[in-house]
Design a protein around this motif. Structure first.
Motif, short mmCIF file in Angstrom:
data_model
loop_
_atom_site.label_atom_id
_atom_site.label_comp_id
_atom_site.label_asym_id
_atom_site.label_seq_id
_atom_site.Cartn_x
_atom_site.Cartn_y
_atom_site.Cartn_z
N LYS A 187 0.84 -1.21 0.00
CA LYS A 187 0.00 0.00 0.00
C LYS A 187 0.87 1.25 0.00
CE LYS A 187 -3.80 0.09 2.55
NZ LYS A 187 -4.73 -0.10 3.69
N VAL A 244 2.25 1.76 -3.52
CA VAL A 244 1.23 2.29 -4.44
C VAL A 244 0.97 3.76 -4.12
CG1 VAL A 244 -1.18 2.08 -5.20
CG2 VAL A 244 0.17 0.02 -4.78
N TYR A 245 0.90 4.09 -2.84
CA TYR A 245 0.68 5.48 -2.44
C TYR A 245 1.82 6.38 -2.96
CZ TYR A 245 -0.51 9.51 0.49
OH TYR A 245 -0.86 10.76 0.92
N LEU A 289 3.75 5.83 -5.52
CA LEU A 289 3.64 5.93 -6.98
C LEU A 289 2.61 6.98 -7.37
CD1 LEU A 289 4.41 4.71 -9.79
CD2 LEU A 289 2.44 3.20 -9.51
N VAL A 294 -5.79 4.17 -3.41
CA VAL A 294 -5.00 2.97 -3.09
C VAL A 294 -5.92 1.81 -2.75
CG1 VAL A 294 -3.39 1.94 -1.44
CG2 VAL A 294 -2.95 4.23 -2.33
N ILE A 296 -7.46 0.34 -5.82
CA ILE A 296 -6.53 -0.53 -6.53
C ILE A 296 -6.43 -1.89 -5.87
CG2 ILE A 296 -4.08 -0.87 -7.08
CD1 ILE A 296 -5.46 1.01 -9.00
N ALA A 348 -0.43 -8.88 -6.56
CA ALA A 348 0.22 -7.58 -6.35
C ALA A 348 1.22 -7.29 -7.47
CB ALA A 348 0.93 -7.55 -4.99
N ALA A 359 -0.80 -6.11 -10.42
CA ALA A 359 -1.31 -4.75 -10.19
C ALA A 359 -0.21 -3.71 -10.34
CB ALA A 359 -1.95 -4.67 -8.80
N TRP A 360 0.98 -4.00 -9.81
CA TRP A 360 2.09 -3.05 -9.89
C TRP A 360 2.50 -2.84 -11.35
CZ3 TRP A 360 4.01 0.45 -6.81
CH2 TRP A 360 5.24 1.04 -7.12
N LEU A 381 -0.04 -0.60 -13.04
CA LEU A 381 -0.02 0.79 -12.58
C LEU A 381 1.09 1.62 -13.25
CD1 LEU A 381 -0.81 0.39 -8.78
CD2 LEU A 381 -2.27 1.39 -10.54
N LEU A 407 -4.08 3.49 -15.20
CA LEU A 407 -4.29 4.35 -14.04
C LEU A 407 -5.48 5.28 -14.27
CD1 LEU A 407 -3.52 5.62 -11.34
CD2 LEU A 407 -1.81 7.00 -12.53
#
Length: 428
Positions: free
Chosen positions: A150, A153-154, A156, A171, A174, A191, A194-195, A198, A204
């Motif tokens: 998390k 992602v935050y 990014l 976040v 996502i 994960a 997802a990464w 993104l 996005l």
């Protein structure tokens, strides 16, 4: 007597006819050979182009190899790689590293998009920045907790969007999407998928605008492959022609010809309103301003109800992200300060660096695209006013005083003018 004196005279005419016949045969043989050669060359070029652009088999193999070894997972992985109920159909790719196919997922019509390489960093013209060697699905690493993911992602989102909107809520959105099997937790393979997704600007933006009418719905994902709803009409206007014919048609005539293949004017007005609404959606929304850097008819489509749908959003980028990268760009002229086809800044000659303010707002570019589209066949009672509003819109500049107020005023005037004209028709 004559025949005796000139015994070969009577043979001359048939011999001449034979020569002419041989010449005709050679000519036809040459023409036939030329036709076969040109036809074979066209087929070879078409095949080479197709195999270079359409690499769906390679994409599927890379994704499924990673899935079967447990590196990645997602809601579409099983259907793509195990059950084989997600099929690649017609190839729509225009670049080798961005694979786009019409797809069928069970009984659902869809579009499959697959990134063959690392998401391209914002590049300018023909001189891209050097890129590092790509390692797919290397993050997050083994042992990364959900809380740590998390935070990743935050961070990014903060780098791409700045401190705008509720990033924590984004976040969580996502993480909810990343939970492909809906078991209430995000696994490491999910994960990693997802990464990877993104890193793609389009993905996005699709997540941010999922509740908006003009964004195709995300259906599923596996690695950096994602599936969206299918849009019936994949261009704002025009007709698709074989490339060899495209070469023979003058560009001016081609633009005029495109306008012949459009819906009725009330339906065009409804589609145009959809584009104006999309411009509103990305103009200073909860996560900042996004810039449309390739406003092309090929990037817009519509469904059977004539609601606009964005087909390709890869060149719609966060303003803050574009400014951060362009500010150190070296330049000799304004031509060095262009991203995509539409996002232009000025070259500061004193510093030989690009400035960060994009000259033309999204609305002006949208109106430029809509001008011929709407004015052709427009009802006579609104033609003059419509033309006036469109030219005012095209003249908008980011640097103008009170630009935001003018932006809102012109946008509302255009929408009101169009809605009033079609609100009483079945097409509205």
């Amino acid at each position: 007597m004559a025949r005796r004196l000139f015994p070969g005279a009577w043979l001359r005419k048939p011999h001449s006819a034979q020569v002419r016949l041989s010449y005709v045969r050679i000519k036809y043989l040459f023409i036939s050979w030329l036709v076969v050669f040109i036809g074979s060359w066209i087929m070879y070029v078409q095949y080479s182009t197709y195999t270079e652009l359409c690499r769906g088999h390679d994409c599927r193999k890379i994704i499924c190899d990673k899935y079967k070894t447990g590196v990645i997972d997602g809601s579409a992985c099983s259907s793509l790689c195990a059950k084989e109920t997600l099929y690649f159909g017609k190839c729509l790719s225009t670049k080798p590293n961005n694979q786009i196919y019409l797809g069928i997922w069970g009984n659902l019509q869809s579009v499959i998009k697959c990134q063959m390489e690392e998401a391209a960093q914002l590049d300018f013209g023909t001189d891209p920045e050097p890129r590092k060697e790509i390692v797919l699905f290397d993050k997050p690493t083994k042992g990364t907790t959900v809380e740590k993911f998390k935070e990743m992602v935050y961070g990014l989102f903060k780098a791409k969007l700045g401190e705008q909107g509720n990033l924590s809520e984004l976040v969580n959105l996502i993480l909810s999407f990343a939970d492909g099997n809906k078991d209430g937790r995000v696994s490491l393979p999910e994960a990693k998928s997802a990464w990877a997704l993104l890193q793609l600007e389009e993905f996005l933006l699709m997540v941010i605008l999922q509740d908006k009418e003009h964004t195709p719905k995300l259906i599923g994902f596996c690695g950096n492959l994602y599936v969206t709803e299918r849009v019936e009409y994949t261009s704002l206007y025009g007709i698709s022609l074989p490339w060899i014919i495209e070469l023979l048609i003058p560009s001016g005539f081609r633009r005029s010809m495109d306008q012949w293949f459009t819906p009725s004017w009330p339906r065009k007005a409804k589609i145009a309103i959809g584009l104006l609404e999309f411009v509103e959606d990305i103009f200073h929304g909860p996560y900042g301003n996004f810039l449309m850097c390739d406003t092309s008819a090929k990037n817009l489509g519509y469904n059977d109800k004539y609601d606009l749908k964005m087909i390709d959003m890869r060149k719609i980028v966060p303003e803050i992200n574009l400014k951060e990268i362009i500010k150190d760009r070296q330049c000799d002229s304004d031509l060095d300060c262009i991203y995509g086809t539409d996002c232009r800044t000025l070259c500061d000659q004193s510093k030989m660096r690009c400035t960060t303010e994009v000259i033309q707002p999204n609305l002006a570019k949208a109106c430029q695209l809509l001008k011929d589209y709407l004015l052709r066949g427009a009802p006579s009672d609104i033609h003059e006013e419509l033309e006036k509003q469109l030219y005012l819109c095209i003249a908008l500049k980011v640097t103008a005083n009170q630009m935001e107020m003018e932006h809102s005023l012109i946008l509302n005037n255009l929408k009101t003018l169009l809605w009033k004209k079609i609100s009483h028709t079945n097409d509205s």
